[in-house]
Design an enzyme around this catalytic site. Structure first.
Site, short mmCIF file in Angstrom:
data_model
loop_
_atom_site.label_atom_id
_atom_site.label_comp_id
_atom_site.label_asym_id
_atom_site.label_seq_id
_atom_site.Cartn_x
_atom_site.Cartn_y
_atom_site.Cartn_z
N ARG A 199 1.82 -2.27 10.51
CA ARG A 199 0.72 -2.29 9.55
C ARG A 199 0.56 -3.65 8.85
O ARG A 199 1.27 -4.59 9.13
CB ARG A 199 0.96 -1.21 8.49
CG ARG A 199 2.29 -1.30 7.76
CD ARG A 199 2.39 -0.19 6.69
NE ARG A 199 3.65 -0.23 5.99
CZ ARG A 199 4.71 0.50 6.30
NH1 ARG A 199 4.69 1.32 7.33
NH2 ARG A 199 5.82 0.41 5.59
N ASP A 200 -0.39 -3.71 7.94
CA ASP A 200 -0.56 -4.79 6.96
C ASP A 200 -0.99 -6.13 7.59
O ASP A 200 -0.31 -7.16 7.42
CB ASP A 200 0.72 -4.99 6.13
CG ASP A 200 1.15 -3.74 5.37
OD1 ASP A 200 0.36 -2.78 5.32
OD2 ASP A 200 2.27 -3.73 4.83
N GLU A 212 7.21 -5.91 4.74
CA GLU A 212 5.85 -5.44 4.53
C GLU A 212 4.93 -6.56 4.06
O GLU A 212 5.36 -7.54 3.48
CB GLU A 212 5.84 -4.33 3.48
CG GLU A 212 6.84 -3.22 3.79
CD GLU A 212 6.63 -2.00 2.92
OE1 GLU A 212 5.93 -1.09 3.38
OE2 GLU A 212 7.14 -1.96 1.80
N SER A 247 -2.74 -1.06 3.82
CA SER A 247 -3.05 -2.43 3.42
C SER A 247 -3.56 -3.33 4.54
O SER A 247 -3.37 -3.06 5.72
CB SER A 247 -1.82 -3.08 2.82
OG SER A 247 -1.59 -2.50 1.58
N TRP A 255 -2.35 0.35 -6.28
CA TRP A 255 -1.13 -0.38 -5.87
C TRP A 255 -1.51 -1.57 -4.99
O TRP A 255 -2.28 -2.43 -5.48
CB TRP A 255 -0.06 0.58 -5.31
CG TRP A 255 -0.30 1.35 -4.06
CD1 TRP A 255 0.30 1.15 -2.84
CD2 TRP A 255 -1.15 2.51 -3.89
NE1 TRP A 255 -0.14 2.09 -1.94
CE2 TRP A 255 -1.01 2.93 -2.55
CE3 TRP A 255 -2.02 3.22 -4.71
CZ2 TRP A 255 -1.71 4.02 -2.02
CZ3 TRP A 255 -2.71 4.30 -4.19
CH2 TRP A 255 -2.55 4.67 -2.87
N ASP A 256 -1.07 -1.69 -3.74
CA ASP A 256 -1.26 -2.93 -2.96
C ASP A 256 -2.67 -3.51 -3.15
O ASP A 256 -3.67 -2.82 -2.94
CB ASP A 256 -1.09 -2.66 -1.47
CG ASP A 256 0.28 -2.22 -1.07
OD1 ASP A 256 1.07 -1.83 -1.93
OD2 ASP A 256 0.56 -2.24 0.15
C1 FRU Z 1 3.53 -1.52 0.48
C2 FRU Z 1 3.06 -0.48 1.47
C3 FRU Z 1 2.34 -1.14 2.63
C4 FRU Z 1 1.44 -0.05 3.11
C5 FRU Z 1 1.08 0.69 1.83
C6 FRU Z 1 0.95 2.16 1.98
O1 FRU Z 1 3.55 -1.06 -0.84
O2 FRU Z 1 4.14 0.29 1.92
O3 FRU Z 1 3.21 -1.61 3.64
O4 FRU Z 1 0.33 -0.57 3.79
O5 FRU Z 1 2.09 0.39 0.90
O6 FRU Z 1 0.69 2.79 0.76
#
Ligand code: FRU
Ligand code: FRU
Length: 492
Positions: free
Chosen positions: A245-246, A338, A164, A75-76
């Site tokens: 986060r992120d 996010e 992320s 994913w991310d």
């Molecule tokens: C976005 C998210 C990010 C996080 C990650 C966790 O898809 O929610 O904010 O870092 O996925 O899986």
């Protein structure tokens, strides 16, 4: 501009720049976010898209290729960048980082088990000459098991996961990997015995790349950079479901010598005592389609108080950071802003951030997608893109019907509602994202791989889908091209 009948005018925003250190936070107001529903077609029928096509990603088909050859859920994803967000190949290989998880897990269980993995592919090949799946080779995980858990004082965590971030490369092949280091403390039924702990962290390693492939070494230490402070950024004591986060780092030509970071936060209020203000609502004087502060505060909307944080590095090594006030708040609008990033073009500063349909506050509705804001500095009175709404690129969605979930879409929803999430805007307006679910309630498949790249034409306060790009707007699957080359014998 005239408001759509029954809807308020968006808030007036000047785009005026403030100093990065000023105590000014721009607001994505309820009046702004109400423009999302205002542009939705109330007559769109079952399984049709109700949103304008110019802001909607074209529909993605169910027969997408899997970029990892079924090795991992993906994913991310983020590219290897410099301080200006240019994307690099190293000695002829393009390199990306992704959150990955074991395919034996259900896709919705991924968050507690996420690891940062990486992929590589030969640089410089046009998308239509690559293998259909994007041509990536999965390189494995960045960290050995156990490395990222060491920063937590309380070692009794039950799940320790990597979320992320972003990756900066320097000329000698050093990589600074900024990421979110997370510990969960749960009982055997999966209930939290204490709140999860989410910290912004850095690990520094090296890339080794040649014709045969790519290896990463040295990611065996983690330096904690930031914990939510409870002053500008909500912490676990204020809300056990806080978001923090992120990290994404960058430099600003207006402030040479400084390095900044944007990240996802929440406004620092106690969950049960949070209040939104007239400024958060943002209705103009004399607005007849507005709401009162009391109505909004009694509606439950106060549980959604996302913000985009700003921090500044205190040293050249980027190992010491200080918080600055948030650059954007979305109080009583959405709980999740996010993966924020700053994108610079034509002297303007674009703030992009992703939001889910399900995290909007009571009385606000909008699609899964990436939202954008433009201003004259990294801290400015940001103007939400596209009719004042903020929507930059959404998945095809019908706001006349409920959403359902990625594992049980609502019967009437467009099959593309959950086709894309976690968008990242790349040089030239290219946007990559991952596939969550494609299809209708009775016939859907889960994703866990990157979708087709699309292109936004970004100009002034608008961003529209370029339907001349790729196949009617859809480019190559998992196409994340480098726009810069790094060739260095130290990185072999
Ligand atoms: C976005 C998210 C990010 C996080 C990650 C966790 O898809 O929610 O904010 O870092 O996925 O899986
Ligand atoms: C102050 C400043 C302001 C300008 C802004 C741009 O540090 O240079 O003069 O408006 O920052 O980011």
């Amino acid at each position: 501009t005239d408001a759509a009948p029954g809807f308020p005018q968006p808030t007036e925003h000047t785009q005026k720049a403030y100093s990065p250190t000023d105590n000014f936070t721009s607001r994505w107001t309820r009046a702004d976010a109400k423009q999302l529903k205002a542009m939705s077609d109330p007559d769109a029928g079952s399984r049709e898209n109700s949103m304008p096509t110019e802001y909607t990603m074209p529909t993605v088909s169910q027969d997408f290729p899997d970029m990892s050859n079924e090795k991992v859920w993906v994913w991310d994803t983020w590219p290897l960048i410099d301080e200006n967000a240019n994307q690099y190949s190293v000695n002829g290989q393009e390199i990306i980082f992704s959150l990955v998880a074991d395919r034996k897990l259900g896709f919705d269980e991924r968050h507690q088990y996420a690891r940062i993995g990486y992929f590589y592919r030969p640089a410089g090949i046009p998308a239509d000459e690559r293998p259909e799946d994007g041509g990536w080779t999965y390189g494995g995980q960045v960290f050995d098991e156990g490395v990222t858990g060491k920063i937590f004082e309380d070692q009794s965590f039950t799940h320790q996961t990597q979320w992320s971030g972003s990756a900066r490369v320097s000329k000698n092949g050093e990589i600074k990997l900024f990421f979110t280091d997370v510990a969960f403390y749960r009982d055997k039924d999966g209930q939290d015995v204490k709140p999860y702990d989410s910290r912004i962290a850095l690990s520094v390693g090296h890339v080794h790349s040649n014709k045969k492939g790519v290896k990463l070494t040295g990611f065996n230490k983690v330096k904690e950079l930031l914990q939510a402070d409870g002053k500008n950024y909500q912490n676990a004591a204020q809300n056990s479901y806080y978001n923090f986060r992120d990290p994404f780092t960058f430099v600003d030509p207006a402030h040479p010598g400084e390095t900044y970071m944007v990240f996802e936060g929440n406004s620092a209020m106690d969950r049960d005592e949070a209040k939104c203000t007239a400024e958060d609502l943002g209705y103009r004087e004399g607005e007849t389609n507005g709401e009162t502060v009391e109505q909004v505060n009694n509606s439950g909307a106060t549980y959604q108080i996302g913000n985009v944080g700003l921090a500044r590095a205190k040293n050249k090594a980027l190992t010491e950071w200080e918080f600055l006030p948030p650059i954007l708040s979305a109080n009583c609008v959405t709980d999740q802003t996010e993966r924020p990033q700053i994108y610079m073009q034509d002297g303007k500063y674009y703030l992009f951030t992703i939001s889910h349909r399900s995290t909007f506050a009571t009385g606000i509705d909008g699609p899964e997608g990436v939202y954008g804001f433009v201003g004259n500095g990294i801290r400015s009175d940001y103007q939400p893109l596209n009719r004042g709404s903020g929507l930059a690129l959404g998945s095809p969605t019908n706001l006349n019907f409920a959403a359902g979930t990625p594992f049980a879409p609502d019967y009437n929803q467009h099959p593309g509602q959950f086709q894309a999430y976690s968008h990242y805007v790349m040089p030239g307006g290219l946007v990559q994202s991952f596939i969550d679910t494609i299809g209708t309630k009775d016939n859907f498949v889960r994703g866990g791989t990157l979708g087709p790249t699309v292109k936004l034409n970004i100009k002034g306060d608008s961003a529209t889908v370029d339907y001349n790009y790729g196949d009617n707007g859809l480019g190559g699957w998992a196409d994340i091209p480098a726009n810069r080359e790094l060739k260095n014998s130290k990185a072999v």
